[in-house]
Write a protein that holds these residues in place. Structure first.
Motif, PDB file in Angstrom:
ATOM      1  N   ARG A 111       0.858  -1.185   0.000  1.00  0.00           N
ATOM      2  CA  ARG A 111       0.000   0.000   0.000  1.00  0.00           C
ATOM      3  C   ARG A 111       0.896   1.236   0.000  1.00  0.00           C
ATOM      4  O   ARG A 111       1.118   1.851   1.041  1.00  0.00           O
ATOM      5  CB  ARG A 111      -0.932  -0.034   1.205  1.00  0.00           C
ATOM      6  N   THR A 112       1.409   1.586  -1.175  1.00  0.00           N
ATOM      7  CA  THR A 112       2.341   2.713  -1.289  1.00  0.00           C
ATOM      8  C   THR A 112       1.633   4.060  -1.225  1.00  0.00           C
ATOM      9  O   THR A 112       2.151   5.007  -0.659  1.00  0.00           O
ATOM     10  CB  THR A 112       3.164   2.610  -2.583  1.00  0.00           C
ATOM     11  N   PHE A 113       0.458   4.156  -1.828  1.00  0.00           N
ATOM     12  CA  PHE A 113      -0.382   5.342  -1.742  1.00  0.00           C
ATOM     13  C   PHE A 113      -1.804   4.948  -2.135  1.00  0.00           C
ATOM     14  O   PHE A 113      -2.019   3.880  -2.695  1.00  0.00           O
ATOM     15  CB  PHE A 113       0.146   6.490  -2.622  1.00  0.00           C
ATOM     16  N   ARG A 118      -1.690  -2.480  -7.758  1.00  0.00           N
ATOM     17  CA  ARG A 118      -1.621  -3.526  -6.738  1.00  0.00           C
ATOM     18  C   ARG A 118      -1.558  -4.914  -7.344  1.00  0.00           C
ATOM     19  O   ARG A 118      -2.122  -5.167  -8.396  1.00  0.00           O
ATOM     20  CB  ARG A 118      -2.801  -3.427  -5.785  1.00  0.00           C
ATOM     21  N   THR A 119      -0.860  -5.798  -6.616  1.00  0.00           N
ATOM     22  CA  THR A 119      -0.785  -7.195  -7.044  1.00  0.00           C
ATOM     23  C   THR A 119      -2.106  -7.891  -6.784  1.00  0.00           C
ATOM     24  O   THR A 119      -2.568  -8.681  -7.608  1.00  0.00           O
ATOM     25  CB  THR A 119       0.322  -7.950  -6.281  1.00  0.00           C
TER      26      THR A 119
END
Length: 171
Positions: A111-113, A118-119
């Protein structure tokens, strides 16, 4: 041909769509949204399906075909692959959501932003005829009734998995 904004195409895979003829006597019925836009989405969904079929805490009842659709909110990313899965379980909503988050981590979800690529994104869309709202668990999922990535796959579920045909069993 009918055009739906954001929907690119429908695709099928080995387990998408799927319908089980076997039902267990689990207490609850859950509708789970699957999403991904980092390669290889369909292969990842099939791997998740196999893992869930071996998880004794639940039983996969049905899956929808894949919907390839445009990214929303943060649009500067690859199209998403989405599907819906119907699952039986004895776990209550919060415990089931923890299981889903565990599988996201297992498939290396970061959860980068907000709205980042997403995978694997697993959303608890609906849970029997229950409603739950706290800081950690919200059912029905926010926007579940408005997003094409949910509405179209839900509409493509076959047979009893489409919902109303056996919701009465899970009150």
């Amino acid at each position: 041909m009918l055009k739906i904004k954001g929907a690119r195409r429908l695709e099928t895979g080995r387990f998408f769509p799927f319908e089980s003829g076997e039902f267990r006597t689990f207490k609850y019925l859950a509708w789970v949204g699957l999403g991904s836009n980092i390669k290889d989405e369909k292969k990842r969904f099939c791997a998740l399906f196999r893992i869930l079929m071996d998880d004794r805490r639940l039983k996969v009842i049905a899956t929808s075909p894949f919907l390839i659709n445009a990214a929303f909110a943060y649009e500067a990313q690859k199209d998403f692959t989405n599907a819906v899965m119907v699952v039986q379980t004895n776990l209550h909503a919060r415990a089931f959501l923890k299981v889903l988050l565990y599988y996201e981590l297992k498939f290396k979800r970061e959860r980068t932003f907000k709205n980042a690529p997403r995978t694997l994104d697993l959303d608890l869309l609906y849970f029997s005829q229950k409603s739950k709202q706290d800081a950690w668990c919200r059912v029905p999922h926010i926007g579940a009734g408005e997003r094409i990535s949910v509405i179209l796959p839900l509409g493509l579920l076959k047979g009893r998995a489409s919902g109303s045909a056996y919701l009465h069993l899970y009150r």
